[in-house]
Design a protein around this motif. Structure first.
Motif, mmCIF file in Angstrom:
data_model
loop_
_atom_site.group_PDB
_atom_site.id
_atom_site.type_symbol
_atom_site.label_atom_id
_atom_site.label_comp_id
_atom_site.label_asym_id
_atom_site.label_seq_id
_atom_site.Cartn_x
_atom_site.Cartn_y
_atom_site.Cartn_z
ATOM 1 N N LEU A 24 34.358 63.776 66.523
ATOM 2 C CA LEU A 24 34.734 64.976 65.569
ATOM 3 C C LEU A 24 34.197 64.813 64.209
ATOM 4 O O LEU A 24 33.718 65.767 63.550
ATOM 5 C CB LEU A 24 36.105 64.823 65.867
ATOM 6 C CG LEU A 24 36.776 65.476 67.067
ATOM 7 C CD1 LEU A 24 38.304 65.045 67.236
ATOM 8 C CD2 LEU A 24 36.381 66.748 67.638
ATOM 9 N N ASP A 25 34.090 63.490 63.754
ATOM 10 C CA ASP A 25 33.740 63.271 62.481
ATOM 11 C C ASP A 25 32.030 63.619 62.409
ATOM 12 O O ASP A 25 31.910 64.186 61.323
ATOM 13 C CB ASP A 25 33.728 61.627 62.106
ATOM 14 C CG ASP A 25 35.086 61.389 61.794
ATOM 15 O OD1 ASP A 25 36.035 62.195 61.380
ATOM 16 O OD2 ASP A 25 35.567 60.248 61.907
ATOM 17 N N LEU A 26 31.390 63.252 63.318
ATOM 18 C CA LEU A 26 29.737 63.576 63.363
ATOM 19 C C LEU A 26 29.812 65.111 63.551
ATOM 20 O O LEU A 26 29.070 65.523 62.886
ATOM 21 C CB LEU A 26 29.140 62.780 64.406
ATOM 22 C CG LEU A 26 27.940 63.051 64.651
ATOM 23 C CD1 LEU A 26 26.987 62.527 63.564
ATOM 24 C CD2 LEU A 26 27.269 62.529 66.018
ATOM 25 N N ALA A 27 30.543 65.682 64.481
ATOM 26 C CA ALA A 27 30.238 67.198 64.941
ATOM 27 C C ALA A 27 30.563 68.049 63.467
ATOM 28 O O ALA A 27 30.030 69.128 63.279
ATOM 29 C CB ALA A 27 30.900 67.498 65.967
ATOM 30 N N GLY A 30 31.662 65.172 58.641
ATOM 31 C CA GLY A 30 32.472 64.390 57.610
ATOM 32 C C GLY A 30 33.674 65.436 56.992
ATOM 33 O O GLY A 30 34.433 64.851 56.285
ATOM 34 N N ARG A 31 33.885 66.721 57.597
ATOM 35 C CA ARG A 31 34.960 67.633 57.046
ATOM 36 C C ARG A 31 35.920 67.482 57.917
ATOM 37 O O ARG A 31 36.745 68.493 58.099
ATOM 38 C CB ARG A 31 34.382 68.954 56.960
ATOM 39 C CG ARG A 31 33.182 68.920 55.540
ATOM 40 C CD ARG A 31 32.665 70.322 55.357
ATOM 41 N NE ARG A 31 32.303 71.073 56.579
ATOM 42 C CZ ARG A 31 31.194 70.985 57.131
ATOM 43 N NH1 ARG A 31 30.192 70.036 56.611
ATOM 44 N NH2 ARG A 31 30.907 71.535 58.453
ATOM 45 N N PHE A 32 36.166 66.521 58.870
ATOM 46 C CA PHE A 32 37.338 66.485 59.648
ATOM 47 C C PHE A 32 38.202 65.169 59.209
ATOM 48 O O PHE A 32 37.872 64.087 59.440
ATOM 49 C CB PHE A 32 36.718 66.122 61.089
ATOM 50 C CG PHE A 32 37.866 66.416 62.327
ATOM 51 C CD1 PHE A 32 38.053 67.521 62.752
ATOM 52 C CD2 PHE A 32 38.697 65.367 62.728
ATOM 53 C CE1 PHE A 32 39.126 67.556 63.960
ATOM 54 C CE2 PHE A 32 39.460 65.333 63.641
ATOM 55 C CZ PHE A 32 39.602 66.688 64.214
ATOM 56 N N ASP A 33 39.365 65.757 58.610
ATOM 57 C CA ASP A 33 40.185 64.618 57.996
ATOM 58 C C ASP A 33 41.215 64.196 58.909
ATOM 59 O O ASP A 33 41.512 64.564 59.984
ATOM 60 C CB ASP A 33 40.613 65.051 56.613
ATOM 61 C CG ASP A 33 41.564 66.429 56.749
ATOM 62 O OD1 ASP A 33 42.319 66.600 57.948
ATOM 63 O OD2 ASP A 33 41.892 67.249 55.789
ATOM 64 N N ASP A 34 42.139 63.318 58.374
ATOM 65 C CA ASP A 34 43.208 62.656 59.278
ATOM 66 C C ASP A 34 44.350 63.703 59.494
ATOM 67 O O ASP A 34 44.966 63.699 60.707
ATOM 68 C CB ASP A 34 43.955 61.625 58.208
ATOM 69 C CG ASP A 34 43.013 60.286 58.099
ATOM 70 O OD1 ASP A 34 42.046 60.145 59.003
ATOM 71 O OD2 ASP A 34 43.275 59.518 57.390
ATOM 72 N N HIS A 35 44.636 64.733 58.853
ATOM 73 C CA HIS A 35 45.504 65.693 59.090
ATOM 74 C C HIS A 35 44.838 66.415 60.364
ATOM 75 O O HIS A 35 45.712 66.891 61.407
ATOM 76 C CB HIS A 35 45.713 66.820 57.911
ATOM 77 C CG HIS A 35 46.517 66.173 56.978
ATOM 78 N ND1 HIS A 35 47.857 65.541 57.089
ATOM 79 C CD2 HIS A 35 46.203 66.095 55.591
ATOM 80 C CE1 HIS A 35 48.243 65.220 55.919
ATOM 81 N NE2 HIS A 35 47.424 65.392 55.166
ATOM 82 N N VAL A 82 31.109 69.809 69.583
ATOM 83 C CA VAL A 82 29.958 69.188 70.442
ATOM 84 C C VAL A 82 29.175 68.682 69.473
ATOM 85 O O VAL A 82 28.719 68.911 68.181
ATOM 86 C CB VAL A 82 29.065 70.569 70.898
ATOM 87 C CG1 VAL A 82 27.927 70.118 71.826
ATOM 88 C CG2 VAL A 82 30.104 71.642 71.846
ATOM 89 N N HIS A 83 28.544 67.331 70.148
ATOM 90 C CA HIS A 83 27.545 66.574 69.475
ATOM 91 C C HIS A 83 26.440 67.356 68.896
ATOM 92 O O HIS A 83 25.896 68.194 69.703
ATOM 93 C CB HIS A 83 27.253 65.489 70.408
ATOM 94 C CG HIS A 83 26.358 64.435 69.808
ATOM 95 N ND1 HIS A 83 25.128 64.381 69.302
ATOM 96 C CD2 HIS A 83 26.946 63.032 69.319
ATOM 97 C CE1 HIS A 83 24.665 63.386 68.799
ATOM 98 N NE2 HIS A 83 25.564 62.520 68.849
#
Length: 176
Positions: A24-27, A30-35, A82-83
């Motif tokens: 998720l971080d890669l896809a 970097g805009r996928f946060d802990d929330h 998706v990757h």
């Protein structure tokens, strides 16, 4: 067609959870946060793997939405990704096919908040923009969420009227 594994959060081993979060971080660049991660937990994960690693993911979590005084059991779609090296292979469609099967069989409606990038996928599958206003039942009371009015998409599973203010339950981070 891709094989989609369905697993409750509780059934994911710690290394599997870490691999999904890494995807998720890669896809999301970097805009996928802990929330966002927290929102994807507690329901069912839909995972496509290649060589033992997740390459596509989505989650269906239960939320309560309110519409005209009625509490609706909602299958809310989160964390569809998706990757980057696997895009264009139908993996997001495979994840969504399984998500829609779960929603159609177990909820009053499906809902999600679509990014501009992902919106076309959902619209092409019959998801509908909510035509009315959106709101959240916050700790301080009912608050309108006008910034979410165009990005909230729904998948009715019955004869639910598509009118009125659609209100979601409160959560930290993005409420929709």
């Amino acid at each position: 067609m891709a094989t989609v594994r369905v697993a409750p959060t509780a059934d994911l081993r710690p290394d599997e959870r870490a691999a999904v979060r890494e995807l998720l971080d890669l896809a999301f660049d970097g805009r996928f946060d802990d929330h966002d991660w927290d929102h994807a937990l507690g329901g069912l994960h839909l995972i496509v793997a290649r060589d033992g690693r997740p390459v596509a993911h989505g989650a269906v979590v239960q939320r309560r939405l309110l519409l005209d005084g009625r509490a609706l059991r909602c299958g809310y779609v989160e964390a569809v990704a998706v990757h980057p090296g696997r895009r264009g292979q139908g993996l997001a469609a495979a994840v969504m096919t399984e998500a829609e099967r779960l929603i159609d069989g177990g909820y009053d409606l499906g809902a999600l908040s679509a990014s501009e990038r992902g919106r076309g996928l959902y619209l092409s599958r019959g998801w509908l923009p909510w035509p009315g206003p959106t709101a959240v039942l916050s700790p301080g009371g009912l608050l309108r969420t006008p910034d979410d009015d165009g990005s909230t998409l729904v998948r009715p599973t019955g004869d639910l009227p598509l009118t009125g203010t659609l209100t979601c339950d409160w959560r930290d981070g993005d409420v929709w």
